[in-house]
Scaffold this motif. Structure first.
Motif, PDB file in Angstrom:
ATOM      1  N   GLY A   1       4.227  -0.669 -12.594  1.00  0.00           N
ATOM      2  CA  GLY A   1       3.863  -2.083 -12.462  1.00  0.00           C
ATOM      3  C   GLY A   1       5.059  -2.935 -12.083  1.00  0.00           C
ATOM      4  O   GLY A   1       4.975  -3.814 -11.210  1.00  0.00           O
ATOM      5  N   ILE A   2       6.183  -2.688 -12.787  1.00  0.00           N
ATOM      6  CA  ILE A   2       7.403  -3.435 -12.451  1.00  0.00           C
ATOM      7  C   ILE A   2       7.819  -3.163 -11.008  1.00  0.00           C
ATOM      8  O   ILE A   2       8.219  -4.069 -10.260  1.00  0.00           O
ATOM      9  N   ALA A   3       7.692  -1.889 -10.589  1.00  0.00           N
ATOM     10  CA  ALA A   3       8.051  -1.540  -9.214  1.00  0.00           C
ATOM     11  C   ALA A   3       7.156  -2.265  -8.205  1.00  0.00           C
ATOM     12  O   ALA A   3       7.613  -2.743  -7.159  1.00  0.00           O
ATOM     13  N   ILE A   4       5.844  -2.365  -8.494  1.00  0.00           N
ATOM     14  CA  ILE A   4       4.921  -3.055  -7.579  1.00  0.00           C
ATOM     15  C   ILE A   4       5.263  -4.541  -7.500  1.00  0.00           C
ATOM     16  O   ILE A   4       5.255  -5.149  -6.416  1.00  0.00           O
ATOM     17  N   ILE A   5       5.553  -5.143  -8.659  1.00  0.00           N
ATOM     18  CA  ILE A   5       5.925  -6.572  -8.659  1.00  0.00           C
ATOM     19  C   ILE A   5       7.197  -6.793  -7.844  1.00  0.00           C
ATOM     20  O   ILE A   5       7.278  -7.697  -7.001  1.00  0.00           O
ATOM     21  N   LEU A   6       8.194  -5.938  -8.113  1.00  0.00           N
ATOM     22  CA  LEU A   6       9.439  -6.060  -7.342  1.00  0.00           C
ATOM     23  C   LEU A   6       9.194  -5.803  -5.853  1.00  0.00           C
ATOM     24  O   LEU A   6       9.789  -6.458  -4.986  1.00  0.00           O
ATOM     25  N   THR A   7       8.324  -4.832  -5.576  1.00  0.00           N
ATOM     26  CA  THR A   7       8.001  -4.540  -4.173  1.00  0.00           C
ATOM     27  C   THR A   7       7.320  -5.734  -3.505  1.00  0.00           C
ATOM     28  O   THR A   7       7.592  -6.062  -2.342  1.00  0.00           O
ATOM     29  N   THR A   8       6.407  -6.387  -4.242  1.00  0.00           N
ATOM     30  CA  THR A   8       5.729  -7.568  -3.677  1.00  0.00           C
ATOM     31  C   THR A   8       6.745  -8.665  -3.339  1.00  0.00           C
ATOM     32  O   THR A   8       6.718  -9.249  -2.249  1.00  0.00           O
ATOM     33  N   ILE A   9       7.644  -8.923  -4.307  1.00  0.00           N
ATOM     34  CA  ILE A   9       8.669  -9.947  -4.064  1.00  0.00           C
ATOM     35  C   ILE A   9       9.541  -9.560  -2.877  1.00  0.00           C
ATOM     36  O   ILE A   9       9.823 -10.364  -1.977  1.00  0.00           O
TER      37      ILE A   9
ATOM     38  N   LEU B   1       0.828  -1.213   0.000  1.00  0.00           N
ATOM     39  CA  LEU B   1       0.000   0.000   0.000  1.00  0.00           C
ATOM     40  C   LEU B   1       0.855   1.253   0.000  1.00  0.00           C
ATOM     41  O   LEU B   1       0.551   2.232  -0.701  1.00  0.00           O
ATOM     42  N   LEU B   2       1.917   1.233   0.797  1.00  0.00           N
ATOM     43  CA  LEU B   2       2.782   2.406   0.854  1.00  0.00           C
ATOM     44  C   LEU B   2       3.420   2.678  -0.506  1.00  0.00           C
ATOM     45  O   LEU B   2       3.387   3.818  -1.013  1.00  0.00           O
ATOM     46  N   VAL B   3       3.981   1.638  -1.128  1.00  0.00           N
ATOM     47  CA  VAL B   3       4.609   1.824  -2.445  1.00  0.00           C
ATOM     48  C   VAL B   3       3.565   2.210  -3.485  1.00  0.00           C
ATOM     49  O   VAL B   3       3.808   3.058  -4.356  1.00  0.00           O
ATOM     50  N   SER B   4       2.369   1.592  -3.400  1.00  0.00           N
ATOM     51  CA  SER B   4       1.315   1.911  -4.363  1.00  0.00           C
ATOM     52  C   SER B   4       0.890   3.362  -4.250  1.00  0.00           C
ATOM     53  O   SER B   4       0.686   4.051  -5.265  1.00  0.00           O
ATOM     54  N   VAL B   5       0.727   3.843  -3.017  1.00  0.00           N
ATOM     55  CA  VAL B   5       0.350   5.252  -2.837  1.00  0.00           C
ATOM     56  C   VAL B   5       1.425   6.172  -3.396  1.00  0.00           C
ATOM     57  O   VAL B   5       1.139   7.159  -4.105  1.00  0.00           O
ATOM     58  N   VAL B   6       2.700   5.846  -3.096  1.00  0.00           N
ATOM     59  CA  VAL B   6       3.788   6.688  -3.586  1.00  0.00           C
ATOM     60  C   VAL B   6       3.833   6.665  -5.112  1.00  0.00           C
ATOM     61  O   VAL B   6       3.958   7.713  -5.777  1.00  0.00           O
ATOM     62  N   LEU B   7       3.721   5.451  -5.688  1.00  0.00           N
ATOM     63  CA  LEU B   7       3.774   5.363  -7.145  1.00  0.00           C
ATOM     64  C   LEU B   7       2.568   6.029  -7.793  1.00  0.00           C
ATOM     65  O   LEU B   7       2.684   6.644  -8.869  1.00  0.00           O
ATOM     66  N   THR B   8       1.403   5.909  -7.177  1.00  0.00           N
ATOM     67  CA  THR B   8       0.212   6.560  -7.732  1.00  0.00           C
ATOM     68  C   THR B   8       0.374   8.074  -7.753  1.00  0.00           C
ATOM     69  O   THR B   8       0.099   8.757  -8.772  1.00  0.00           O
ATOM     70  N   LEU B   9       0.819   8.619  -6.616  1.00  0.00           N
ATOM     71  CA  LEU B   9       1.046  10.071  -6.571  1.00  0.00           C
ATOM     72  C   LEU B   9       2.114  10.490  -7.573  1.00  0.00           C
ATOM     73  O   LEU B   9       1.964  11.505  -8.274  1.00  0.00           O
ATOM     74  N   LEU B  10       3.190   9.690  -7.657  1.00  0.00           N
ATOM     75  CA  LEU B  10       4.253  10.024  -8.581  1.00  0.00           C
ATOM     76  C   LEU B  10       3.758   9.935 -10.030  1.00  0.00           C
ATOM     77  O   LEU B  10       4.093  10.789 -10.873  1.00  0.00           O
ATOM     78  N   THR B  11       2.945   8.923 -10.339  1.00  0.00           N
ATOM     79  CA  THR B  11       2.415   8.775 -11.700  1.00  0.00           C
ATOM     80  C   THR B  11       1.517   9.946 -12.065  1.00  0.00           C
ATOM     81  O   THR B  11       1.584  10.492 -13.178  1.00  0.00           O
TER      82      THR B  11
END
Length: 599
Positions: free
Chosen positions: A183-191, A16-26
């Motif tokens: 998307g790649i960042a979220i996948i890497l973040t999940t791993i 969630l933290l990475v998703s929020v950051v990436l969403t705001l950044l996007t």
């Protein structure tokens, strides 16, 4: 279940933290690039318009100028519309052949575009316009830049326009790259989150398993220490806690076992109550006390906290007065002294502990001492009074003839002998009970010994017309054997029993001496059909000074009441046991058994 685990929670938190950051950044990057490409497109349109104006003003050959502008427009994927001072329009050839074409009427009729030449203002218009493309007219979103050139009567306008699709293609491609990177960042973040969560929670799971084992009593379970960070320190602390807990539990168990052993080995009963008088702890003597109370009260089942009413009242006094209280209670013929003390939980009373002491034997001994003094006094009083009375008669010459004096002297002699027998029997009994009397053992044939005892009493039995008989039981080999006894003392026992049987059997009755011989023991039975013994007197026949004649009448056959007590001590000194069975007015049977050989 993963959502409730630490792994799931940590993974969701990081994701969630990475998703929020990436969403705001996007969002910010998308807006930035949209604005950037829009500004860039406007800047390119502006520069193109300036070049066209420069070419138109510097080149007098309009056809050549239009050709040059067409090539420039083709190079930048733009279209150009020029409206001169005569309201004649010129457009780039490229725009006419390949690119979308906006009719001239749009520039002349549009409220904003038509004012460029008249007002002399530069203008940007972004909107939907009719476009001709290969003779097909469609509405497309276009961005148009208009700039005036010339002045006065020579004023005209240059329009450079471009389809917004070019900008949107660039923007969409940029968005695609941004979303792809996100998307790649979220996948890497999940791993990474799963890896990190597993690394963090694996020691925690081991500690959970170890804690479960400790909760089940397995204190030897240890957590492996794989790291030296906070989790490693937590594991070391857990292992240290497990060792300390094991030591504490072991100490508590040892103290509990020691307390249980002390309570179990105590001769006194102990009962611990809580404040509501529920029984918490008891020991075997206290259990016997409660069982006797339950039996006396007729209870079929034991009820926790159900104790005698006297104990309940004592508990109330202890709680109310906060001091030690004592009482005595009799249950099932036994006397118990109850001492109860309050138990404190810091400053408050949390219950009480009762100590139960069985005082039955002490009370019996007190009664025996009282009875002993009374009995000895009674036994000595009569002969002393007779001695005194008959002696005074002789001294005062009341007896006139020699025969009367001899008769009085004979009575004095008989009473003196009675007193002597009483004193000797008391001494013998005291020595037997104290264990100071030494027995002189010898091997003695069984049959001759019994026959001699019976012959000794044939005379008194005939005088009272009582049938005295002897009977042997056992195999021939056993009867031919011997027994190790003190002959004088066993003869004293049989003499007492047979004499009592003859004295308490009516004329025409019988007295039987039965000898039952086995390889280990010799059992003697003295059986009669005399007056018997009352049931309430049976428990006391072996006590000192017991007599069936409660009036204690004296006669020639009167005894001291010590014979059976002496007999019991002699039999027990030989390692045997003596008992009695009787029914009132139906007869009595005394029996005692002694081992054949010395132990």
């Amino acid at each position: 279940m993963i959502w409730r685990s630490v792994v799931g929670k940590l993974w969701i938190t990081i994701l969630l933290l990475v998703s929020v950051v990436l969403t705001l950044l996007t969002i910010l990057l998308t807006q930035f690039f949209e604005s950037f490409y829009d500004d860039q497109a406007k800047d390119q349109l502006t520069k193109m318009a300036d070049r066209v104006m420069l070419i138109m003003e510097s080149d007098e050959n309009k056809e050549e100028a239009i050709r040059i502008t067409s090539e420039m427009a083709e190079a930048y994927s733009m279209s150009i519309m020029i409206i001169d001072e005569n309201q004649e329009s010129f457009m780039s050839k490229n725009s006419y052949d390949d690119a979308p074409y906006i009719p001239v009427s749009v520039f002349k009729e549009n409220d904003q575009l038509s004012t460029v030449a008249e007002s002399g203002r530069k203008i940007y218009v972004n909107g939907d316009f009719p476009v001709l493309n290969k003779n097909d007219q469609t509405m497309q979103t276009m961005i148009i830049y208009g700039e005036p050139y010339g002045s006065g009567e020579n004023a005209g306008a240059v329009y450079v326009y471009q389809s917004i699709e070019n900008v949107e293609k660039t923007t969409n491609h940029t968005k695609y790259l941004i979303f792809l990177a996100a998307g790649i960042a979220i996948i890497l973040t999940t791993i990474f989150a799963f890896f990190l969560s597993t690394r963090i929670t694996a020691p925690l799971r081991r500690m959970r398993e170890a804690a479960t084992s400790v909760a089940k009593g397995e204190f030897d379970m240890k957590v492996p220490i794989l790291t030296h960070d906070e989790i490693g320190e937590l594991g070391m602390t857990f292992n240290r806690m497990g060792r300390q807990l094991k030591n504490n539990i072991t100490a508590l168990n040892q103290e509990k076992e020691q307390l249980t052993s002390v309570l179990s080995s105590m001769a006194d009963g102990v009962i611990t109550f809580d404040r509501k008088m529920n029984i918490l702890v008891t020991n075997p003597p206290a259990d016997r006390f409660l069982q006797a109370f339950y039996y006396e009260s007729g209870m079929k089942t034991e009820v926790n906290g159900n104790v005698p009413e006297t104990v309940k009242q004592l508990f109330g006094q202890v709680v109310a007065l906060e001091s030690e209280q004592m009482t005595e209670i009799a249950i099932q013929g036994r006397s118990w002294v109850v001492v109860m003390t309050p138990l404190y939980d810091q400053s408050m009373i949390r219950g009480a502990v009762a100590v139960l002491r069985d005082m039955t034997e002490e009370r019996r001994m007190d009664k025996l001492r009282e009875d002993f003094v009374a009995n000895v006094s009674h036994e000595l009083k009569t002969p002393i009074a007779m001695l005194q009375g008959y002696s005074e008669a002789i001294v005062d010459d009341i007896a006139e003839s020699e025969e009367e004096k001899k008769e009085l002297a004979g009575i004095i002699l008989d009473e003196s002998k009675r007193m002597g027998r009483l004193v000797n029997e008391l001494l013998d009994l005291a020595r037997l009970e104290a264990g100071h009397m030494k027995l002189h053992y010898s091997s003695l044939p069984i049959v001759p010994f019994a026959e001699r005892i019976v012959r000794k009493f044939q005379g008194p039995a005939k005088d009272r017309e009582i049938q005295l008989s002897l009977e042997f039981k056992g195999n021939h080999q056993s009867l031919e054997g011997e027994m190790d006894i003190d002959p004088d003392r066993i003869e004293q026992v049989l003499t007492n029993l047979i004499d009592n049987a003859i004295r308490h059997t009516s004329q025409g009755g019988f007295v039987n001496l039965i000898v039952e011989v086995s390889d280990q023991n010799v059992k003697f039975f003295v059986k009669d059909n005399g007056t018997g013994i009352k049931e309430e007197d049976l428990p006391f026949v072996f006590e000192r000074f017991y007599k069936g004649d409660k009036a204690r009448t004296r006669g020639k056959s009167g005894g001291t009441g010590l014979g059976l007590a002496i007999a019991r001590n002699i039999v027990e000194a030989h390692g045997g046991q003596i008992s009695v069975h009787s029914k009132n007015n139906e007869g009595t049977t005394f029996s005692f058994v002694i081992p054949r050989t010395l132990k």
